[in-house]
Design an enzyme around this catalytic site. Sequence first.
Site, mmCIF file in Angstrom:
data_model
loop_
_atom_site.group_PDB
_atom_site.id
_atom_site.type_symbol
_atom_site.label_atom_id
_atom_site.label_comp_id
_atom_site.label_asym_id
_atom_site.label_seq_id
_atom_site.Cartn_x
_atom_site.Cartn_y
_atom_site.Cartn_z
ATOM 1 N N LYS A 1 0.830 -1.211 0.000
ATOM 2 C CA LYS A 1 0.000 0.000 0.000
ATOM 3 C C LYS A 1 0.862 1.257 0.000
ATOM 4 C CE LYS A 1 -3.896 -2.137 2.144
ATOM 5 N NZ LYS A 1 -5.288 -2.055 1.868
ATOM 6 N N HIS B 1 -14.706 -3.472 7.831
ATOM 7 C CA HIS B 1 -13.955 -3.109 6.629
ATOM 8 C C HIS B 1 -14.046 -4.148 5.523
ATOM 9 C CE1 HIS B 1 -12.446 0.183 8.950
ATOM 10 N NE2 HIS B 1 -11.823 -0.622 9.796
ATOM 11 N N ARG C 1 -6.233 -7.737 -9.595
ATOM 12 C CA ARG C 1 -6.884 -9.041 -9.829
ATOM 13 C C ARG C 1 -8.357 -8.808 -10.111
ATOM 14 N NH1 ARG C 1 -9.870 -9.012 -5.101
ATOM 15 N NH2 ARG C 1 -8.796 -8.053 -3.355
HETATM 16 P P1 ADP Z 1 -12.697 -7.485 -2.835
HETATM 17 O O1 ADP Z 1 -12.792 -6.037 -3.078
HETATM 18 O O2 ADP Z 1 -12.479 -8.297 -4.038
HETATM 19 O O3 ADP Z 1 -13.753 -7.992 -1.963
HETATM 20 P P2 ADP Z 1 -11.124 -8.081 -0.590
HETATM 21 O O4 ADP Z 1 -10.009 -7.217 -0.097
HETATM 22 O O5 ADP Z 1 -12.354 -8.167 0.207
HETATM 23 O O6 ADP Z 1 -11.369 -7.577 -2.027
HETATM 24 O O7 ADP Z 1 -10.522 -9.518 -0.822
HETATM 25 C C1 ADP Z 1 -11.157 -10.521 -1.595
HETATM 26 C C2 ADP Z 1 -10.912 -11.854 -0.976
HETATM 27 O O8 ADP Z 1 -9.540 -12.111 -0.951
HETATM 28 C C3 ADP Z 1 -11.418 -11.898 0.435
HETATM 29 O O9 ADP Z 1 -12.521 -12.745 0.490
HETATM 30 C C4 ADP Z 1 -10.276 -12.430 1.246
HETATM 31 O O10 ADP Z 1 -10.567 -13.736 1.670
HETATM 32 C C5 ADP Z 1 -9.141 -12.543 0.305
HETATM 33 N N1 ADP Z 1 -7.996 -11.736 0.728
HETATM 34 C C6 ADP Z 1 -7.618 -10.564 0.238
HETATM 35 N N2 ADP Z 1 -6.495 -10.149 0.782
HETATM 36 C C7 ADP Z 1 -6.124 -11.088 1.657
HETATM 37 C C8 ADP Z 1 -5.032 -11.256 2.540
HETATM 38 N N3 ADP Z 1 -4.061 -10.370 2.614
HETATM 39 N N4 ADP Z 1 -4.991 -12.353 3.316
HETATM 40 C C9 ADP Z 1 -5.957 -13.260 3.238
HETATM 41 N N5 ADP Z 1 -7.005 -13.172 2.404
HETATM 42 C C10 ADP Z 1 -7.093 -12.113 1.626
HETATM 43 P P1 ADP Z 2 -8.124 -3.714 2.188
HETATM 44 O O1 ADP Z 2 -6.844 -4.001 1.484
HETATM 45 O O2 ADP Z 2 -8.265 -4.448 3.443
HETATM 46 O O3 ADP Z 2 -9.281 -3.821 1.264
HETATM 47 P P2 ADP Z 2 -8.465 -0.813 2.004
HETATM 48 O O4 ADP Z 2 -7.369 0.176 2.098
HETATM 49 O O5 ADP Z 2 -9.025 -1.042 0.671
HETATM 50 O O6 ADP Z 2 -7.974 -2.183 2.644
HETATM 51 O O7 ADP Z 2 -9.623 -0.378 3.010
HETATM 52 C C1 ADP Z 2 -10.736 -1.190 3.280
HETATM 53 C C2 ADP Z 2 -11.869 -0.340 3.827
HETATM 54 O O8 ADP Z 2 -11.490 0.331 5.033
HETATM 55 C C3 ADP Z 2 -12.317 0.799 2.925
HETATM 56 O O9 ADP Z 2 -13.258 0.362 1.984
HETATM 57 C C4 ADP Z 2 -12.887 1.804 3.897
HETATM 58 O O10 ADP Z 2 -14.186 1.453 4.286
HETATM 59 C C5 ADP Z 2 -11.982 1.649 5.087
HETATM 60 N N1 ADP Z 2 -10.867 2.617 5.016
HETATM 61 C C6 ADP Z 2 -9.635 2.389 4.562
HETATM 62 N N2 ADP Z 2 -8.859 3.495 4.640
HETATM 63 C C7 ADP Z 2 -9.650 4.464 5.161
HETATM 64 C C8 ADP Z 2 -9.444 5.838 5.522
HETATM 65 N N3 ADP Z 2 -8.268 6.424 5.370
HETATM 66 N N4 ADP Z 2 -10.481 6.506 6.061
HETATM 67 C C9 ADP Z 2 -11.672 5.923 6.261
HETATM 68 N N5 ADP Z 2 -11.935 4.653 5.947
HETATM 69 C C10 ADP Z 2 -10.933 3.909 5.409
HETATM 70 MG MG MG Z 3 -9.554 -2.728 -0.444
#
Ligand code: ADP
Ligand code: ADP
Ligand code: MG
Length: 502
Positions: free
Chosen positions: A116, A235, A292
């Site tokens: 990130k 989240h 992806r």
């Molecule tokens: P999307 O926007 O496609 O829902 P997510 O961040 O929710 O993206 O991730 C999709 C799937 O991938 C989730 O169901 C989760 O199980 C898996 N996943 C994503 N990142 C990780 C991670 N770092 N470790 C384990 N599982 C992950």
């Molecule tokens: P992941 O890789 O787990 O999907 P993201 O960075 O995409 O992580 O964040 C997942 C969710 O967490 C976002 O969809 C949002 O709801 C919340 N989030 C992440 N960063 C912020 C932020 N800076 N401020 C408020 N909400 C956030």
């Molecule tokens: Mg995300």
Amino acid sequence: MFSRILIANRGEIAVRVIRAAKELDVETVAIFHEVDKGMPFVHYADYAYQLHSDTPKNAYLDMNQIIEIAIKSGAEAIHPGYGFLSERSEFAQAIEDAGLAYIGPSASAIDSMGSKTKARELMSSAGVPIVPGTKKAITDFVELFSIAKEIGYPVLLKASAGGGGKGMRKVLSEDDLKSSFESAQREAAKAFGDDSVYIEKYIVNPKHIEIQVIADKHGNYAYLGERDCSIQRRHQKLIEEAPSNILDEITRQKMGEVAVNAAKACGYYNAGTVEFVMDRDKNSYFLEMNTRLQVEHPVTEMVTGIDLVKEQLRVASGEELSFRQEDVKLTGHAIECRIVAEDPFNSFMPDIGTINYMREPGGKGIRIDSGIETGCEITMHFDSMLAKLIVWGKDRADALNIMESALKNYKIKGIKTIIPFLVTIINHPQFQNGWFDTGFIDNVYEFRVLEQMKEAQEEVIAAISAYSFRKIKQNGGSSTGIPSQQQAQSNNWKKTRSYKGR
Ligand code: ADP
Ligand code: ADP
Ligand code: MG
């Protein structure tokens, strides 16, 4: 086009990819761990190979074994799905090194977006607005405190390697900063094997808006509109829709162009998603790029009519995209609900068991991307998402009506799912009028609705069981008239309960 591909995944996404391949006359190879041998994706594929490993989860993470099977089976390409190996650049690289094609972006593009912090660095130099905060992991407390003060509380500590909603910690004031930082580091190390943590401004109650992009290896890029994924729990996304009711045509185009620029900045090809948070003033900030196919890709397919997985296969085999930006038109409204095996009436505890009955809804505008069928066993080894229900309507109101009815007609027995919870969200006035953000579940949704449902259900259960006990007595089933514990727990009783209760 390829003649045979391997799908390095399981569950609904494996089924989804196999389906697209079949429609393109591409043969499919599934891989599975023994615990999955009864799952539909194994039988749906043309060929299936068993993986051997210490734990079921590790099977789907074993790059070498998977690539070996791909070669042995005569597959020419590998689709990673989501989760598992889908964002591991080493996997993409090893596949290419083995002379096969990776159905996704290049290893270097995955690398640039994988962390990130690296992605924030790259995006800000490409002129994409990022959430205020650091572009590097925080290394000392002096820096931590001074940056938090500068950007202003609340702040969010995030794992550089985070994903799947894990590795995030909101900090409201200076008092909690040090301890939160230390526990965030520990959590990140445990979950991702990397304790790097950085800091971002916590945007209060934003919308999560993401843009689907796709590009081929001939320099054609396109954006396919947005998805609003603001309905989240911890989240993690629960309900997603396209288009978002808060975007006008100009903002949509602007964000689409920003997303395409983000993709260009890392030499991206294949499908990807650029995620943003959008504040009340409609300022959007880059969150991350998922390199992806995403869980919620079907809502984009429903409103654009474009099959993203088929396009992924085309791109990976060296063909051009089958459309151009000017061909992308959004029609109607699509909503997706994630059908997760958790008990909404018991603190969302993940549930396991055998699916002993299932009836899926059908009809115009209903699509089900499912990884389950009657008789299959849900174990605790994997993510608890079983299936996705996606609906399309001529407008949002139409889609909401179809979704409500479809959810109510979706029967899964033998395992608890969040369907009742989803129904209450779909029916919530504030969800219906579109005034919701990522704080909806925490701040707006009334969990007492679930309590009330639970109580009502228990009353029905009590009435039914009292009735059936009387029947047992009348039929002379129990000599004492009081059913034994065994009888009370018999399958019949369970069946009656779940039938009447849901
Ligand atoms: P999307 O926007 O496609 O829902 P997510 O961040 O929710 O993206 O991730 C999709 C799937 O991938 C989730 O169901 C989760 O199980 C898996 N996943 C994503 N990142 C990780 C991670 N770092 N470790 C384990 N599982 C992950
Ligand atoms: P992941 O890789 O787990 O999907 P993201 O960075 O995409 O992580 O964040 C997942 C969710 O967490 C976002 O969809 C949002 O709801 C919340 N989030 C992440 N960063 C912020 C932020 N800076 N401020 C408020 N909400 C956030
Ligand atoms: Mg995300």
